[in-house]
Design an enzyme around this catalytic site. Structure first.
Site, PDB file in Angstrom:
ATOM      1  N   CYS A 384       0.840  -1.202   0.000  1.00  0.00           N
ATOM      2  CA  CYS A 384       0.000   0.000   0.000  1.00  0.00           C
ATOM      3  C   CYS A 384       0.875   1.252   0.000  1.00  0.00           C
ATOM      4  O   CYS A 384       1.498   1.533  -1.015  1.00  0.00           O
ATOM      5  CB  CYS A 384      -0.992  -0.055   1.149  1.00  0.00           C
ATOM      6  SG  CYS A 384      -2.508   0.843   0.751  1.00  0.00           S
ATOM      7  N   HIS A 510      -3.523  -5.147   0.337  1.00  0.00           N
ATOM      8  CA  HIS A 510      -2.941  -5.701   1.572  1.00  0.00           C
ATOM      9  C   HIS A 510      -2.986  -7.231   1.542  1.00  0.00           C
ATOM     10  O   HIS A 510      -3.966  -7.823   1.996  1.00  0.00           O
ATOM     11  CB  HIS A 510      -3.728  -5.212   2.790  1.00  0.00           C
ATOM     12  CG  HIS A 510      -3.589  -3.760   3.057  1.00  0.00           C
ATOM     13  ND1 HIS A 510      -2.731  -3.257   4.009  1.00  0.00           N
ATOM     14  CD2 HIS A 510      -4.191  -2.695   2.496  1.00  0.00           C
ATOM     15  CE1 HIS A 510      -2.812  -1.938   4.020  1.00  0.00           C
ATOM     16  NE2 HIS A 510      -3.689  -1.572   3.119  1.00  0.00           N
ATOM     17  N   GLU A 512      -1.486  -9.243   3.408  1.00  0.00           N
ATOM     18  CA  GLU A 512      -1.392  -9.799   4.760  1.00  0.00           C
ATOM     19  C   GLU A 512      -2.750 -10.196   5.347  1.00  0.00           C
ATOM     20  O   GLU A 512      -2.832 -11.119   6.154  1.00  0.00           O
ATOM     21  CB  GLU A 512      -0.669  -8.822   5.707  1.00  0.00           C
ATOM     22  CG  GLU A 512      -1.401  -7.526   6.072  1.00  0.00           C
ATOM     23  CD  GLU A 512      -1.231  -6.394   5.064  1.00  0.00           C
ATOM     24  OE1 GLU A 512      -0.897  -6.673   3.892  1.00  0.00           O
ATOM     25  OE2 GLU A 512      -1.452  -5.229   5.441  1.00  0.00           O
TER      26      GLU A 512
HETATM   27  N1  GLN Z   1      -2.064   6.663   2.725  1.00  0.00           N
HETATM   28  C1  GLN Z   1      -2.158   5.902   1.527  1.00  0.00           C
HETATM   29  C2  GLN Z   1      -3.500   6.067   0.846  1.00  0.00           C
HETATM   30  O1  GLN Z   1      -4.441   6.461   1.465  1.00  0.00           O
HETATM   31  C3  GLN Z   1      -1.843   4.434   1.785  1.00  0.00           C
HETATM   32  C4  GLN Z   1      -2.790   3.749   2.712  1.00  0.00           C
HETATM   33  C5  GLN Z   1      -2.281   2.443   3.248  1.00  0.00           C
HETATM   34  O2  GLN Z   1      -1.078   2.190   3.294  1.00  0.00           O
HETATM   35  N2  GLN Z   1      -3.160   1.599   3.753  1.00  0.00           N
HETATM   36  O3  GLN Z   1      -3.627   5.779  -0.320  1.00  0.00           O
END
Ligand code: GLN
Length: 538
Positions: A384, A510, A512
């Site tokens: 992310c 994600h 995970e």
């Molecule tokens: N802050 C980033 C976004 O909003 C990544 C979010 C995250 O890592 N879950 O796109």
């Protein structure tokens, strides 16, 4: 007729006793005996969901396929049971009140005074039975967050009292988890706090059927007998839960203590088969007998609190067992990484994971860590925000776009390689408005990820607002950072790779969240394998 059985897990004496792990372990044992089980968590706070909570408050925010932002205990449920959870598996006081107030505004209680009892408690009872009423489960385990006696959990306890009365003793039981502290000065385990907490539960009209006692030392037979006598339970219903070296040992410990047997007896489920824990025990054996070791750097800014990256840490445990290596995770604060410290912080690592996150704090350290992994040919996984940082680093260093950035960090950057999509620009509300839940992603034939997933279409869970800006896709591609995972519906870039690097993957989603004991996540498995190969070459 609906024959779903309900198990309620309450806690006393202290928080953090591990109700979630006990609930998940019992669920695992019941599942291993052939029952269809799910677990639900009721949280007594007023946030509608934990999506708006800082990880320092409640640890990681877990995300389900249907896009619910939930308590991290749901992660344990999925990891133990290998069954997906959903919005219905996590309910907060905020959500209960929101729903009751919306009903009131629609006029559904017209003429009535809306009160905690019966309206709030009815809403809780409905939410508990929602899962049972689907017909998909034989047993629903409901974990009540907080500790008995707390003002905020009172409506939940009252709802449990009513449900237990309505469903009858054969169909509903209460497991109360308490602490039996050891006083080293006296050299003794003390039962008084447990007695008091059972009494508090009793004052709310609930008799605990089973006591699970967290303890640092073995409970003697005498002590169990004493607890049984004072707490109104049978001796075999006093279950010891001694500190474990890994949470994955708890199901077997509960099996040895007979938690599943007394549960089944009390629910009158007398025809249960013996539990089959073959797959689980194979995993445990591999986890406990590693043949090698790798050290992975986890670069994040919430590293002071382990729970902030719970699912990532657990995914490494699953992937380590799969590879038969011990994965040592070195948590490194991204704010501590700069030109002076980088060699000292990162040179011993076999792989680097740049973690998810929000906001500007610590991002330059993350970008430096990406550069280090790229230039030193260290296996790299960016998740992310970690993927977004990998794109920014490549744009800055390789494309020479010096001020490339995400508009989350710098609204006025001349090179917004990560930016907001049109549909996010008008969003003003914070809660539940990110790109959430499972989205499809098509993998590029011949790419590293296609080989890893061994398929061309995947679905992974998202939780972010900002996206890879496709205007820069061609430029990056020509310079060697290739988009290898594309959302087939929106065309958004979900995965980037650097084919000239031995193992460099950034994912907008994600992975995970979907790693379980029975199904370790392929990306984590491949990342640990690459790190192990790197370690062997060193
Ligand atoms: N802050 C980033 C976004 O909003 C990544 C979010 C995250 O890592 N879950 O796109």
């Amino acid at each position: 007729m609906n024959t779903t059985k309900y198990i309620f897990v309450t806690g006393g004496v202290s928080s953090s006793l591990g109700k979630g792990i006990i609930a998940a372990s019992l669920a695992k044992l019941l599942q291993a005996r052939g029952y269809r089980v799910t677990i639900q968590k009721l949280d007594p706070y007023i946030n509608v969901d934990p999506g708006t909570l800082n990880p320092y408050e409640h640890g990681e925010c877990y995300v389900t396929d249907d896009g619910a932002e939930t308590d991290l205990d749901l992660g344990h449920y999925e990891r133990f049971l290998n069954v997906s959870t959903s919005q219905a598996n996590n309910v907060t006081t905020g959500r209960i009140y929101q729903s009751v107030i919306e009903k009131e505004r629609r006029g559904e209680f017209l003429g009535k005074t809306v009160q905690v009892i019966p309206h709030i408690t009815n809403e809780i009872k409905e939410r508990v039975q929602l899962l049972g009423n689907t017909g998909e489960y034989d047993i629903v385990i409901t974990e009540i967050g907080g500790t008995v006696g707390d003002i905020e959990s009172l409506p939940y306890i009252e709802a449990v009292r009513q449900l237990k009365w309505e469903l009858g003793d054969d169909n509903a039981l209460v497991i109360h988890l308490t602490l039996v502290p050891y006083l080293s000065a006296a050299g003794e385990l003390k039962t008084k706090p447990t007695q008091h907490s059972v009494k508090t539960l009793m004052e709310s009209g609930i008799r605990a059927d089973i006591l699970v006692c967290r303890t640092e030392h073995e409970l003697s037979d005498d002590l169990k007998r004493k607890l049984a006598l004072f707490c109104n339970v049978k001796k075999e219903a006093v279950i010891q839960s001694i500190d474990a070296s890994t949470i994955y040992d708890v199901p077997n410990m509960m099996l040895d203590e007979g938690l599943d047997t007394v549960t089944l007896q009390k629910l009158n489920l007398t025809e249960a088969k013996n539990p089959d824990l073959t797959r689980w025990n194979q995993f445990l054996k591999r986890h406990k007998n590693p043949k090698g070791k790798v050290c992975i750097g986890l670069i994040g800014k919430y590293v002071e609190l382990q729970d902030s990256y719970k699912s990532i840490l657990e995914a490494f445990i699953h992937a380590g067992a799969e590879n038969e290596v011990k994965v040592e995770v070195k948590a490194i604060h991204s704010e501590h990484i700069d030109a002076k410290t980088i060699e000292r912080e990162l040179s011993e690592l076999d792989g680097i994971l740049v973690a998810p996150g929000f906001g500007e704090r610590g991002i330059e350290g993350k970008i430096e860590a990406v550069r280090y992994a790229r230039e030193h040919k260290l296996p790299f996984l960016g998740i992310c925000l970690g993927m977004q940082m990998a794109v920014i680093e490549y744009a800055r260093t390789v494309l020479g776009l010096k001020d490339a950035n995400s508009t989350e960090m710098d609204e006025h950057t001349t090179h917004p390689v990560i930016s907001l999509m049109e549909d996010q620009k008008s969003v003003t509300m914070k809660g539940g408005t990110m790109r959430l839940g499972a989205w499809k992603c098509e993998l590029k034939p011949g790419s590293l990820v296609e080989g890893i997933y061994d398929t061309q279409m995947i679905a992974e869970r998202h939780r972010h607002r900002y996206e890879f800006n496709s205007t820069y896709r061609d430029q990056l591609d020509k310079a060697g950072m290739v988009a290898t995972g594309i959302n087939p519906d929106t065309g958004l870039v979900e995965i980037v790779e650097i084919p000239s690097h031995p193992w460099f993957v950034g994912v907008q989603y994600h992975p995970e969240y979907k790693s379980t004991v029975a199904n370790p996540h392929p990306l984590f498995v491949a990342f640990v394998k690459a790190a192990h190969e790197h370690a062997k070459e060193k």
